[in-house]
Motif scaffolding. Structure first.
Motif, PDB file in Angstrom:
ATOM      1  N   LYS A   1      -7.493   9.538 -18.646  1.00 55.73           N
ATOM      2  CA  LYS A   1      -8.311   8.503 -19.282  1.00 55.73           C
ATOM      3  C   LYS A   1      -9.069   9.070 -20.473  1.00 55.73           C
ATOM      4  O   LYS A   1      -9.142   8.443 -21.547  1.00 55.73           O
ATOM      5  CB  LYS A   1      -9.279   7.908 -18.263  1.00 55.73           C
ATOM      6  N   SER A   2      -9.624  10.269 -20.314  1.00 58.09           N
ATOM      7  CA  SER A   2     -10.357  10.903 -21.408  1.00 58.09           C
ATOM      8  C   SER A   2      -9.435  11.262 -22.563  1.00 58.09           C
ATOM      9  O   SER A   2      -9.817  11.142 -23.735  1.00 58.09           O
ATOM     10  CB  SER A   2     -11.060  12.166 -20.894  1.00 58.09           C
ATOM     11  N   VAL A   3      -8.223  11.708 -22.241  1.00 59.37           N
ATOM     12  CA  VAL A   3      -7.265  12.055 -23.291  1.00 59.37           C
ATOM     13  C   VAL A   3      -6.872  10.813 -24.090  1.00 59.37           C
ATOM     14  O   VAL A   3      -6.659  10.884 -25.306  1.00 59.37           O
ATOM     15  CB  VAL A   3      -6.015  12.734 -22.687  1.00 59.37           C
ATOM     16  N   SER A   4      -6.800   9.661 -23.420  1.00 56.36           N
ATOM     17  CA  SER A   4      -6.521   8.405 -24.143  1.00 56.36           C
ATOM     18  C   SER A   4      -7.581   8.154 -25.197  1.00 56.36           C
ATOM     19  O   SER A   4      -7.272   7.769 -26.334  1.00 56.36           O
ATOM     20  CB  SER A   4      -6.477   7.231 -23.161  1.00 56.36           C
ATOM     21  N   ALA A   5      -8.848   8.390 -24.842  1.00 52.58           N
ATOM     22  CA  ALA A   5      -9.934   8.203 -25.802  1.00 52.58           C
ATOM     23  C   ALA A   5      -9.890   9.261 -26.899  1.00 52.58           C
ATOM     24  O   ALA A   5     -10.075   8.958 -28.085  1.00 52.58           O
ATOM     25  CB  ALA A   5     -11.278   8.253 -25.079  1.00 52.58           C
ATOM     26  N   LEU A   6      -9.613  10.521 -26.531  1.00 54.19           N
ATOM     27  CA  LEU A   6      -9.525  11.589 -27.531  1.00 54.19           C
ATOM     28  C   LEU A   6      -8.382  11.356 -28.505  1.00 54.19           C
ATOM     29  O   LEU A   6      -8.465  11.751 -29.677  1.00 54.19           O
ATOM     30  CB  LEU A   6      -9.337  12.939 -26.833  1.00 54.19           C
ATOM     31  N   SER A   7      -7.294  10.712 -28.043  1.00 59.04           N
ATOM     32  CA  SER A   7      -6.155  10.467 -28.921  1.00 59.04           C
ATOM     33  C   SER A   7      -6.487   9.455 -30.009  1.00 59.04           C
ATOM     34  O   SER A   7      -5.808   9.394 -31.030  1.00 59.04           O
ATOM     35  CB  SER A   7      -4.955   9.967 -28.100  1.00 59.04           C
ATOM     36  N   ILE A   8      -7.533   8.668 -29.800  1.00 61.22           N
ATOM     37  CA  ILE A   8      -7.995   7.724 -30.835  1.00 61.22           C
ATOM     38  C   ILE A   8      -8.890   8.441 -31.839  1.00 61.22           C
ATOM     39  O   ILE A   8      -8.848   8.185 -33.039  1.00 61.22           O
ATOM     40  CB  ILE A   8      -8.746   6.542 -30.184  1.00 61.22           C
ATOM     41  N   GLY A   9      -9.697   9.346 -31.341  1.00 63.52           N
ATOM     42  CA  GLY A   9     -10.610  10.089 -32.206  1.00 63.52           C
ATOM     43  C   GLY A   9     -11.773  10.609 -31.394  1.00 63.52           C
ATOM     44  O   GLY A   9     -12.226   9.960 -30.446  1.00 63.52           O
ATOM     45  N   GLU A  10     -12.267  11.793 -31.743  1.00 65.01           N
ATOM     46  CA  GLU A  10     -13.345  12.394 -30.965  1.00 65.01           C
ATOM     47  C   GLU A  10     -14.625  11.583 -31.071  1.00 65.01           C
ATOM     48  O   GLU A  10     -15.381  11.467 -30.102  1.00 65.01           O
ATOM     49  CB  GLU A  10     -13.576  13.832 -31.438  1.00 65.01           C
TER      50      GLU A  10
END
Length: 335
Positions: free
Chosen positions: A214-223
Motif C-alpha cells: 500500500k505504501s509503495v502504491s503511494a510512493l509510486s505516485i510521488g514522495e
C-alpha cells in the motif's frame, strides 16, 4: 464497465493450475526421456533404486520448483524497486543487487570453503544489501543520479565491478570451478536442501513485500503525495528494501544471477493489474514464476541435448525489452 480487479483475480485464480502444468512439463522434458507414468510413480511410490526416480526427485522436480520460486522472488523484488524509486528500469540485476550477492558468495567460498549452505544464504543476503546500498548511495551523490538512465548506468558499472572482482578472486584462489554455478544461473544444479533452507527467508521477504504494498502504491505516485497521505516514507522504503534484499539474496543463493526477470515482469503486471501495488506484487510473483519456468524449459531445446544457461533465454527477451523502454520512455522518471 469491466471491474479493474477482474484480470488480476483471474491471473491469481489460474496460478495453481498453471504452476502444476509447468512443473509437470519441466519434469517431463530433458536430455533423458521419462514417461508421464514414471513421473507419477516416482511421486507416489518413490523407488530409491530406480535411476529415473532419482533423476525426477533429486534433479528435475527441485529444478522446476526452484525456477517458479526464483522467478517469483525476482519479479516481486523488481516491482518493489520500480514502485519505490519511480524508476521503470529498476531491477535486482540492473541495480547491482544480484552482483553484490554473487560477490559475497565468492568471498565466502574463497575464505570459508567449508561453510555450510546456511552461511552461503546469509552471505548472499549481506551481498545484496551491499550492492543496493552502494548503487543508491552513489546515485544520491551524483546530480540527478536517481533518474532511470543514470541509475541504470551506475548500477551496471557497480555490478560489473563487483562481478569482475568476484571472478578475479575465484580465479586467483582457484575456486572458479565451484563458483561458476553462481555466474551462469544453471537451474539444473538446484539443491533441494538449499530450497528448504531458503523458504523461511523468502516467506518473510514476501510478507514484508505485501505489508509494504500500500505504501509503495503511494510512493509510486510521488514522495510528496505519499507524505500527504500520512505514509511514513522512510519506514516504507526501509521495509521495501529489506524485502528486496531478502528475496534477491535468496534467489542468488539458490541459482546464481538471473537477469531481466525483475525488469520485464513488473511492467507486464502493471498492464494487467493497474497501479495498485497490492495487486501488482502478487501478480508479479505469479507471472515471474511462470516466465522463468517457461524460459528454463525453452533453454533445454536451444542446444539439445546439452544444457543452455537460462540466462541466455531471459537475455534474448530482456535486452530488446530494455532497449524498448529506453526508446519509448527516455530518461525521465516514471510519472
Amino acid at each position: 464497465m469491466r471491474d479493474k480487479r477482474t484480470l488480476p483475480v483471474a491471473i491469481l485464480a489460474m496460478a495453481p493450475a498453471a504452476m502444476v502444468l509447468l512443473i509437470a512439463a519441466s519434469v517431463l522434458y530433458g536430455a533423458k526421456s521419462i514417461s508421464a507414468g514414471e513421473i507419477w510413480h516416482a511421486v507416489v511410490s518413490f523407488n530409491p533404486d530406480s535411476v529415473d526416480h532419482q533423476i525426477i526427485m533429486s534433479s528435475r522436480l527441485p529444478r522446476a520448483v526452484g525456477a517458479l520460486l526464483i522467478g517469483a522472488f525476482l519479479a516481486v523484488s523488481g516491482a518493489l524497486m520500480q514502485g519505490m524509486t519511480r524508476n521503470y528500469l529498476a531491477s535486482p540485476s540492473m541495480m547491482g543487487v544480484s552482483d553484490g550477492s554473487v560477490f559475497a558468495v565468492t568471498l565466502c567460498m574463497v575464505f570459508w570453503p567449508s561453510a555450510n549452505p546456511n552461511v552461503y544464504i546469509v552471505s548472499s543476503l549481506i551481498g545484496s544489501a551491499l550492492g543496493a546500498a552502494t548503487v543508491f548511495g552513489l546515485a544520491r551523490l551524483i546530480p540527478n543520479g536517481l533518474s532511470p538512465v543514470k541509475l541504470a548506468i551506475l548500477g551496471s558499472i557497480i555490478g560489473t565491478f563487483l562481478s569482475s572482482t568476484a571472478q578475479a578472486l575465484s580465479t586467483y584462489f582457484q575456486v572458479s570451478q565451484n563458483i561458476s554455478f553462481w555466474y551462469n544461473a544453471r537451474l539444473h544444479q538446484m539443491d533441494p536442501e538449499l530450497i528448504r533452507l531458503c523458504i523461511p527467508f523468502a516467506i518473510f521477504g514476501l510478507a514484508l513485500a505485501l505489508a509494504a504494498s500500500k505504501s509503495v502504491s503511494a510512493l509510486s505516485i510521488g514522495e510528496e503525495v505519499a507524505t500527504g497521505l500520512g505514509i511514513r516514507t522512510g519506514l516504507a522504503k526501509a521495509v521495501a528494501v529489506v524485502a528486496v534484499v531478502l528475496l534477491t539474496g535468496v534467489s542468488v543463493a539458490l541459482a546464481g544471477k538471473v537477469a531481466f526477470v525483475g525488469l520485464i515482469i513488473p511492467h507486464i503486471a502493471r498492464f494487467f493489474a493497474g497501479s495498485d501495488y497490492r495487486w501488482i506484487i502478487p501478480v508479479s510473483g505469479v507471472l515471474g514464476g511462470v516466465f522463468l519456468a517457461l524460459c528454463d524449459i525453452a533453454a533445454r531445446f536451444v542446444n539439445y541435448p546439452f544444457e543452455t544457461p537460462v540466462g541466455v533465454v531471459t537475455s534474448l527477451i530482456g535486452v530488446p525489452f530494455f532497449l524498448y523502454l529506453i526508446r519509448t520512455r527516455g530518461g525521465a522518471q516514471r510519472e
